[in-house]
Design an enzyme around this catalytic site. Sequence first.
Site, mmCIF file in Angstrom:
data_model
loop_
_atom_site.group_PDB
_atom_site.id
_atom_site.type_symbol
_atom_site.label_atom_id
_atom_site.label_comp_id
_atom_site.label_asym_id
_atom_site.label_seq_id
_atom_site.Cartn_x
_atom_site.Cartn_y
_atom_site.Cartn_z
ATOM 1 N N ASP A 46 0.836 -1.208 0.000
ATOM 2 C CA ASP A 46 0.000 0.000 0.000
ATOM 3 C C ASP A 46 0.871 1.258 0.000
ATOM 4 O OD1 ASP A 46 0.873 -0.135 2.616
ATOM 5 O OD2 ASP A 46 -1.127 -0.064 3.521
ATOM 6 N N SER A 47 2.202 1.055 -0.013
ATOM 7 C CA SER A 47 3.120 2.166 -0.297
ATOM 8 C C SER A 47 2.790 2.802 -1.638
ATOM 9 C CB SER A 47 4.571 1.666 -0.304
ATOM 10 O OG SER A 47 4.704 0.538 -1.134
ATOM 11 N N ASP A 85 -0.968 -6.343 -0.168
ATOM 12 C CA ASP A 85 -1.252 -5.663 1.100
ATOM 13 C C ASP A 85 -2.755 -5.476 1.281
ATOM 14 O OD1 ASP A 85 0.671 -4.955 2.949
ATOM 15 O OD2 ASP A 85 1.251 -3.116 1.916
ATOM 16 N N LYS A 113 -1.030 -9.538 3.188
ATOM 17 C CA LYS A 113 -0.279 -8.990 4.320
ATOM 18 C C LYS A 113 -1.150 -8.037 5.133
ATOM 19 C CE LYS A 113 3.304 -5.935 3.811
ATOM 20 N NZ LYS A 113 2.843 -4.747 4.571
ATOM 21 N N GLU A 115 -1.155 -5.553 8.826
ATOM 22 C CA GLU A 115 -0.325 -4.885 9.832
ATOM 23 C C GLU A 115 -0.957 -5.034 11.210
ATOM 24 O OE1 GLU A 115 0.254 -0.787 8.763
ATOM 25 O OE2 GLU A 115 1.065 -1.275 6.790
ATOM 26 N N GLU A 182 9.476 -3.864 10.257
ATOM 27 C CA GLU A 182 9.872 -2.574 9.672
ATOM 28 C C GLU A 182 10.408 -1.638 10.757
ATOM 29 O OE1 GLU A 182 6.952 -0.995 7.015
ATOM 30 O OE2 GLU A 182 7.940 0.954 6.879
#
Length: 265
Positions: A46-47, A85, A113, A115, A182
């Site tokens: 999602d960057s 993501d 993925k 978070e 991260e």
Amino acid sequence: MKKNMTSAKLIQKKIAGEKISALTAYDASFAGVFSDQNVDVLLIGDSLGMVLQGNDSTLPVTIDDICYHTRCVKAGNNGSLIIADMPFMTYSTPESTWINAGKLMQAGANMVKLEGGKWLLESIKGLTQRGIPVCAHLGLTPQSVNVFGGYKVQGREQEQADLMIEEALALEAAGAQLLVVECIPASLAKRLSEALTIPTIGIGAGVHCDGQILVMHDLLGISTGYIPKFSKNYMTLTGDIHKAIAAYVEEVSSGTFPGPEHSFE
Ligand code: KIV
């Protein structure tokens, strides 16, 4: 040659002490180049909200955005493992997690993925039961930037570090097959990598992770504005995209990247 990377093969690499290389990818052309250069894992991160869409965080990214870019990456991929993501607020309940993760798998992902830590255990168990492999993500989780009050290194305090180990073990027990860490101290990443059976993939987490990931724009030197300390521009070294990717894969495999200058302690 097509290599068809799988999560089982990633675990084999960890056992054999072979480092895993990963990069973000958002389109078919770069996915083709990266997989041809033997990058093990392609992440539709999602960057993309920052590097493609120009936002100042990942929060505006939607599930449709990630599905679109996952289809693009899938079309160009030549055997790398594709992770997609889950965007902000698309996994806030177990039910919404399963529905949205299903969309990403149908778009071409091999794994999704998420978070977060222990609050995700039920969602992760349910995903695994439904045939959806999971990559967890701890440390600086960018979707929580407003809680952290900025993009800051996480896990520097002993208590925070111990909690991260506890959460990582719980995520693994719930079924997570991979863990991205991260912006954490290199010594904590080492503890995590030794404690877990599943591979750790670090970004700003030092050389002791089982693998490394970078945002492709940082590696190619085309990110604008803030350039993170943990990234490395391989274009200035090689002057050619294919050679830059090959150099990254080689430096990750040999443990040359990341150096202490890319790490936190
Ligand atoms: O969104 C992303 O690109 C990521 C990587 C930085 C790990 O989550």
